[in-house]
Each structure stands twice: as structure tokens, then as C-alpha cells.
Design a protein around this motif. Structure first.
Motif, PDB file in Angstrom:
ATOM      1  N   SER A 100     -27.717  79.952  43.241  1.00 12.96           N
ATOM      2  CA  SER A 100     -28.836  80.648  42.598  1.00 12.96           C
ATOM      3  C   SER A 100     -28.327  81.548  41.475  1.00 12.96           C
ATOM      4  CB  SER A 100     -29.622  81.461  43.626  1.00 12.96           C
ATOM      5  OG  SER A 100     -28.854  82.535  44.145  1.00 12.96           O
ATOM      6  N   CYS A 101     -27.155  82.171  41.662  1.00 10.54           N
ATOM      7  CA  CYS A 101     -26.577  83.024  40.617  1.00 10.54           C
ATOM      8  C   CYS A 101     -26.295  82.244  39.342  1.00 10.54           C
ATOM      9  CB  CYS A 101     -25.279  83.674  41.104  1.00 10.54           C
ATOM     10  SG  CYS A 101     -25.474  84.951  42.366  1.00 10.54           S
ATOM     11  N   ILE A 102     -25.762  81.036  39.499  1.00 11.21           N
ATOM     12  CA  ILE A 102     -25.331  80.294  38.314  1.00 11.21           C
ATOM     13  C   ILE A 102     -26.435  79.433  37.715  1.00 11.21           C
ATOM     14  CG2 ILE A 102     -22.986  80.243  39.252  1.00 11.21           C
ATOM     15  CD1 ILE A 102     -23.329  77.290  39.793  1.00 11.21           C
ATOM     16  N   PHE A 122     -21.674  90.460  39.141  1.00  9.94           N
ATOM     17  CA  PHE A 122     -20.813  89.976  38.065  1.00  9.94           C
ATOM     18  C   PHE A 122     -21.103  88.507  37.763  1.00  9.94           C
ATOM     19  CE2 PHE A 122     -16.989  87.955  36.453  1.00  9.94           C
ATOM     20  CZ  PHE A 122     -16.614  88.803  35.412  1.00  9.94           C
ATOM     21  N   THR A 123     -21.183  87.687  38.809  1.00  7.86           N
ATOM     22  CA  THR A 123     -21.433  86.257  38.605  1.00  7.86           C
ATOM     23  C   THR A 123     -22.777  86.025  37.923  1.00  7.86           C
ATOM     24  OG1 THR A 123     -20.145  85.741  40.596  1.00  7.86           O
ATOM     25  CG2 THR A 123     -21.616  84.024  39.763  1.00  7.86           C
ATOM     26  N   THR A 124     -23.813  86.709  38.394  1.00 10.50           N
ATOM     27  CA  THR A 124     -25.131  86.554  37.784  1.00 10.50           C
ATOM     28  C   THR A 124     -25.120  87.013  36.332  1.00 10.50           C
ATOM     29  OG1 THR A 124     -26.155  86.971  39.934  1.00 10.50           O
ATOM     30  CG2 THR A 124     -27.576  87.110  38.012  1.00 10.50           C
ATOM     31  N   GLY A 125     -24.521  88.178  36.062  1.00 11.35           N
ATOM     32  CA  GLY A 125     -24.459  88.681  34.699  1.00 11.35           C
ATOM     33  C   GLY A 125     -23.665  87.770  33.783  1.00 11.35           C
ATOM     34  N   PHE A 126     -22.583  87.180  34.297  1.00  9.03           N
ATOM     35  CA  PHE A 126     -21.754  86.277  33.503  1.00  9.03           C
ATOM     36  C   PHE A 126     -22.564  85.068  33.053  1.00  9.03           C
ATOM     37  CE2 PHE A 126     -18.251  83.524  32.406  1.00  9.03           C
ATOM     38  CZ  PHE A 126     -17.248  84.386  31.986  1.00  9.03           C
ATOM     39  N   PHE A 127     -23.348  84.506  33.956  1.00  7.38           N
ATOM     40  CA  PHE A 127     -24.140  83.321  33.600  1.00  7.38           C
ATOM     41  C   PHE A 127     -25.373  83.707  32.784  1.00  7.38           C
ATOM     42  CE2 PHE A 127     -21.415  81.394  36.685  1.00  7.38           C
ATOM     43  CZ  PHE A 127     -21.331  80.072  36.279  1.00  7.38           C
ATOM     44  N   THR A 131     -33.257  86.941  42.300  1.00  7.07           N
ATOM     45  CA  THR A 131     -33.268  85.581  42.857  1.00  7.07           C
ATOM     46  C   THR A 131     -32.207  85.392  43.939  1.00  7.07           C
ATOM     47  OG1 THR A 131     -34.215  84.596  40.866  1.00  7.07           O
ATOM     48  CG2 THR A 131     -32.981  83.136  42.322  1.00  7.07           C
ATOM     49  N   PRO A 132     -30.925  85.738  43.713  1.00  6.66           N
ATOM     50  CA  PRO A 132     -29.945  85.618  44.798  1.00  6.66           C
ATOM     51  C   PRO A 132     -30.285  86.485  46.007  1.00  6.66           C
ATOM     52  CG  PRO A 132     -28.843  85.898  42.687  1.00  6.66           C
ATOM     53  CD  PRO A 132     -30.289  86.174  42.453  1.00  6.66           C
ATOM     54  N   VAL A 133     -30.854  87.671  45.770  1.00  5.81           N
ATOM     55  CA  VAL A 133     -31.262  88.529  46.887  1.00  5.81           C
ATOM     56  C   VAL A 133     -32.343  87.847  47.709  1.00  5.81           C
ATOM     57  CG1 VAL A 133     -32.285  90.753  47.512  1.00  5.81           C
ATOM     58  CG2 VAL A 133     -30.658  90.623  45.614  1.00  5.81           C
ATOM     59  N   ALA A 134     -33.327  87.267  47.021  1.00  6.11           N
ATOM     60  CA  ALA A 134     -34.409  86.566  47.725  1.00  6.11           C
ATOM     61  C   ALA A 134     -33.872  85.365  48.491  1.00  6.11           C
ATOM     62  CB  ALA A 134     -35.480  86.126  46.723  1.00  6.11           C
ATOM     63  N   VAL A 135     -32.970  84.617  47.876  1.00  6.98           N
ATOM     64  CA  VAL A 135     -32.390  83.444  48.548  1.00  6.98           C
ATOM     65  C   VAL A 135     -31.636  83.879  49.803  1.00  6.98           C
ATOM     66  CG1 VAL A 135     -30.652  81.624  48.333  1.00  6.98           C
ATOM     67  CG2 VAL A 135     -32.260  82.026  46.471  1.00  6.98           C
ATOM     68  N   ALA A 136     -30.869  84.964  49.717  1.00  3.89           N
ATOM     69  CA  ALA A 136     -30.112  85.445  50.877  1.00  3.89           C
ATOM     70  C   ALA A 136     -31.044  85.873  52.007  1.00  3.89           C
ATOM     71  CB  ALA A 136     -29.205  86.609  50.459  1.00  3.89           C
ATOM     72  N   LEU A 137     -32.065  86.657  51.688  1.00  2.00           N
ATOM     73  CA  LEU A 137     -32.969  87.166  52.719  1.00  2.00           C
ATOM     74  C   LEU A 137     -33.796  86.035  53.340  1.00  2.00           C
ATOM     75  CD1 LEU A 137     -34.239  90.459  51.028  1.00  2.00           C
ATOM     76  CD2 LEU A 137     -32.523  90.211  52.833  1.00  2.00           C
ATOM     77  N   VAL A 173     -23.150  78.171  54.327  1.00  2.00           N
ATOM     78  CA  VAL A 173     -24.331  77.541  53.724  1.00  2.00           C
ATOM     79  C   VAL A 173     -25.146  78.578  52.948  1.00  2.00           C
ATOM     80  CG1 VAL A 173     -26.534  76.394  54.233  1.00  2.00           C
ATOM     81  CG2 VAL A 173     -24.455  75.680  55.423  1.00  2.00           C
ATOM     82  N   ILE A 174     -25.317  79.763  53.529  1.00  2.00           N
ATOM     83  CA  ILE A 174     -26.066  80.825  52.842  1.00  2.00           C
ATOM     84  C   ILE A 174     -25.298  81.301  51.612  1.00  2.00           C
ATOM     85  CG2 ILE A 174     -26.972  83.170  53.057  1.00  2.00           C
ATOM     86  CD1 ILE A 174     -27.568  82.608  55.961  1.00  2.00           C
ATOM     87  N   TYR A 175     -23.974  81.451  51.728  1.00  2.00           N
ATOM     88  CA  TYR A 175     -23.172  81.875  50.575  1.00  2.00           C
ATOM     89  C   TYR A 175     -23.292  80.864  49.433  1.00  2.00           C
ATOM     90  CZ  TYR A 175     -20.852  85.401  53.481  1.00  2.00           C
ATOM     91  OH  TYR A 175     -20.578  86.486  54.279  1.00  2.00           O
ATOM     92  N   VAL A 176     -23.239  79.578  49.770  1.00  2.00           N
ATOM     93  CA  VAL A 176     -23.347  78.540  48.742  1.00  2.00           C
ATOM     94  C   VAL A 176     -24.717  78.597  48.067  1.00  2.00           C
ATOM     95  CG1 VAL A 176     -23.518  76.034  48.393  1.00  2.00           C
ATOM     96  CG2 VAL A 176     -21.652  76.977  49.762  1.00  2.00           C
ATOM     97  N   ALA A 177     -25.770  78.785  48.857  1.00  2.00           N
ATOM     98  CA  ALA A 177     -27.118  78.884  48.287  1.00  2.00           C
ATOM     99  C   ALA A 177     -27.223  80.078  47.345  1.00  2.00           C
ATOM    100  CB  ALA A 177     -28.158  78.990  49.405  1.00  2.00           C
ATOM    101  N   VAL A 178     -26.650  81.219  47.748  1.00  2.00           N
ATOM    102  CA  VAL A 178     -26.699  82.422  46.903  1.00  2.00           C
ATOM    103  C   VAL A 178     -25.892  82.207  45.628  1.00  2.00           C
ATOM    104  CG1 VAL A 178     -26.007  84.841  46.749  1.00  2.00           C
ATOM    105  CG2 VAL A 178     -27.116  83.996  48.820  1.00  2.00           C
TER     106      VAL A 178
END
Length: 285
Positions: A66-68, A192-197, A108-114, A58-63
Motif C-alpha cells: 500500500s505504501c508503494i 519514509f517509504t510512503t514519502g519516498f514513493f 492508506t497503510p494505516v487503514a490496511v494495517a488496522l 502477510v500484514i506487513y506485505v499488505a502495508v
């Protein structure tokens, strides 16, 4: 001005982008951080236990979401013909625009994970819901709160960090893995995913997230096909290698392969962020 950096001006740009970020992405951010609350509610209503690996997923999906989502939702107007002109005319340098854009999208993904991890940890303290697990050393059904109470009531109970890992999603195990190849792989993957999007947000003017996702899937498919072709072409050599392979060195071999792949992935990520800077610098309206 294009090659200058001023902290005062950069701070004002961060504040301006922050207001736009909260206005366009604030609700989405709250929803992503609350996905594990929804998962906990399901376990509380239907009375079943949620396995730890599902809570991790669930946390991985949320992160990942947020990346995309964050580039297009929070900064989707910076390359549009009408709205983007205002962004282009801001009296700030390209470096300041680039750093502000990268900072909000990467953090943003860092904040979502924490935040998600913290919420999950708090949910384990509640007396109901399927986030409570069997604590092996005590032989009781309970949460971490029960474990702490038992420690206070019985001095003979020896604290074992592994007893908390089921409730806290492997907190101690996670700390032990910081700096490992696995942790670097996760870090490079999310960058990589964040930079790609982020780059896709500048390349496409419509259907930004969907178009970028399609390009990423096509890129992944092409890489897999190249890899399969190489494996098929060198199948004889690979077979001979496996016949003479010393399986006592299997762990070292896998570690070397993972390290090499992370290095290649990191180089691709660096190239992606360099290209992102020049695309933002040369953006046409």
C-alpha cells in the motif's frame, strides 16, 4: 492564495480527491485488505496451521504494498502534462493540495494495517482453518471462542492475556511495545517509504512505481556500501573496542544504536516531506 488555508475549501478538496482515490485505488485497497483472507482459505482448504509470524508477514506485505502503490495509482496524474494542468488550476492553495495528498497516502497503510488486523482477529473465531492454535493453559485445540467458553463454564480458569497472543497476533505484546524504539522504527520506516514513493510520483511521468523502487534499491545499496567501507576502514578500532567491551551492557548499547538510527531516519524522513512540499509547489507542466 498559495499561502492560505481554508477549512471549507480543504474539505471540498478532500471530497474530490476521495472520489478519485476510491475510483483509482478502491479495488486495490480491497485486495490488500483481503490478503489474510486468502491465507486463511489456503489453510482451510489444505488443512494446515499457519504460524503466527507468517500471518504477521502477510500484514506487513499488505502495508508495504500500500505504501508503494497508492501514490501512483491514486494520484498518478497530478504531474502529467495534460491531466496535471487541471490539478494545477484547482482554486486551492499549495498547502491544501499537499495536506490532502499526504493524508490519503499516509492513512492508506494505516487503514490496511488496522483492517487486516481486525479481519485476522475475526478469522481466529471461525471453527475451521489454520488460524486456530493450541491454547497452552487449557490443553485443547481451539480458537479464542473456545477459550471464552471455557472461562464461562469453569470459574477456576484464570484469564491470562498471553493465552490469546497466538490467536490475536500478539495483541497485548503489541500494546506493550507502543512507544518503544521498535515501534518508532516501524513508524518512521513506513512514513519514509510512503514519502519516498510520493516524491517519486511527482518526479517521474512514466513507470512511476518501478522507477522509484529502482531508485530506492540503489539508495539502499549505496548506504550499505558506505557502511561496509566505514566498518572495513575502522576494523582495527572496532576490534579493540570489542576486546574491551563489557557484554553486560550489551542491551544498553544496542538500544542506544537503535535510538540513534531512528533519530537519523526520522530526520531524513522530515527532509523528504519538506522536499515533497516544495516539489509539489514548483511542479512544472
Amino acid at each position: 492564495m498559495n499561502n492560505t488555508f481554508n477549512f471549507n475549501r480543504f474539505g471540498k478538496l478532500l471530497a474530490m480527491d476521495g472520489k478519485k482515490y476510491l475510483r483509482n485505488f478502491g479495488v486495490t485497497l480491497a485486495i490488500l485488505c483481503s490478503l489474510n483472507i486468502a491465507t486463511w482459505l489456503l489453510t482451510a482448504v489444505f488443512g494446515f496451521t499457519m504460524p503466527t509470524f507468517v500471518r504477521w508477514m502477510v500484514i506487513y506485505v499488505a502495508v508495504f504494498l500500500s505504501c508503494i502503490l497508492v501514490p501512483a495509482k491514486a494520484f498518478g496524474d497530478i504531474n502529467l502534462p495534460r491531466e496535471g494542468v487541471r490539478y494545477a488550476m484547482l482554486p486551492v492553495s499549495n498547502w491544501e493540495k499537499y495536506l490532502s495528498y499526504v493524508l490519503y497516502c499516509v492513512m492508506t497503510p494505516v487503514a490496511v494495517a488496522l483492517i487486516s488486523y481486525g479481519i485476522d482477529s475475526l478469522l481466529t473465531l471461525l471453527p475451521v482453518g489454520g488460524f486456530r492454535h493450541y491454547i497452552k493453559s487449557l490443553g485443547v485445540m481451539g480458537s479464542t471462542l473456545d477459550f471464552i467458553k471455557e472461562m464461562g463454564a469453569d470459574p477456576s480458569v484464570v484469564f491470562d492475556p498471553s493465552d490469546l497472543t497466538s490467536d490475536y497476533l500478539g495483541l497485548f505484546d503489541m500494546f506493550n511495545k507502543i512507544g518503544s524504539v521498535e515501534s518508532w522504527n516501524y513508524l518512521v520506516s513506513f512514513l519514509f517509504t510512503t514519502g519516498f514513493f510520493m516524491l517519486g510520483n511527482l518526479l517521474f511521468k512514466h513507470h512511476k512505481t518501478g522507477a522509484t523502487f529502482g531508485i530506492m534499491m540503489g539508495f539502499s545499496y549505496a548506504i550499505s556500501m558506505v557502511f561496509q567501507t566505514l566498518v572495513f576502514s575502522f576494523s582495527t578500532a572496532i576490534g579493540r573496542f570489542m576486546e574491551n567491551f563489557d557484554f553486560s551492557e550489551y542491551g544498553t548499547f544496542i538500544s542506544g544504536v537503535m535510538t540513534t538510527s531512528v533519530i537519523i531516519y526520522a530526520l531524513l524522513t522530515i527532509g523528504l516531506y519538506v522536499g515533497l512540499f516544495f516539489k509539489l509547489k514548483t511542479q512544472k507542466y
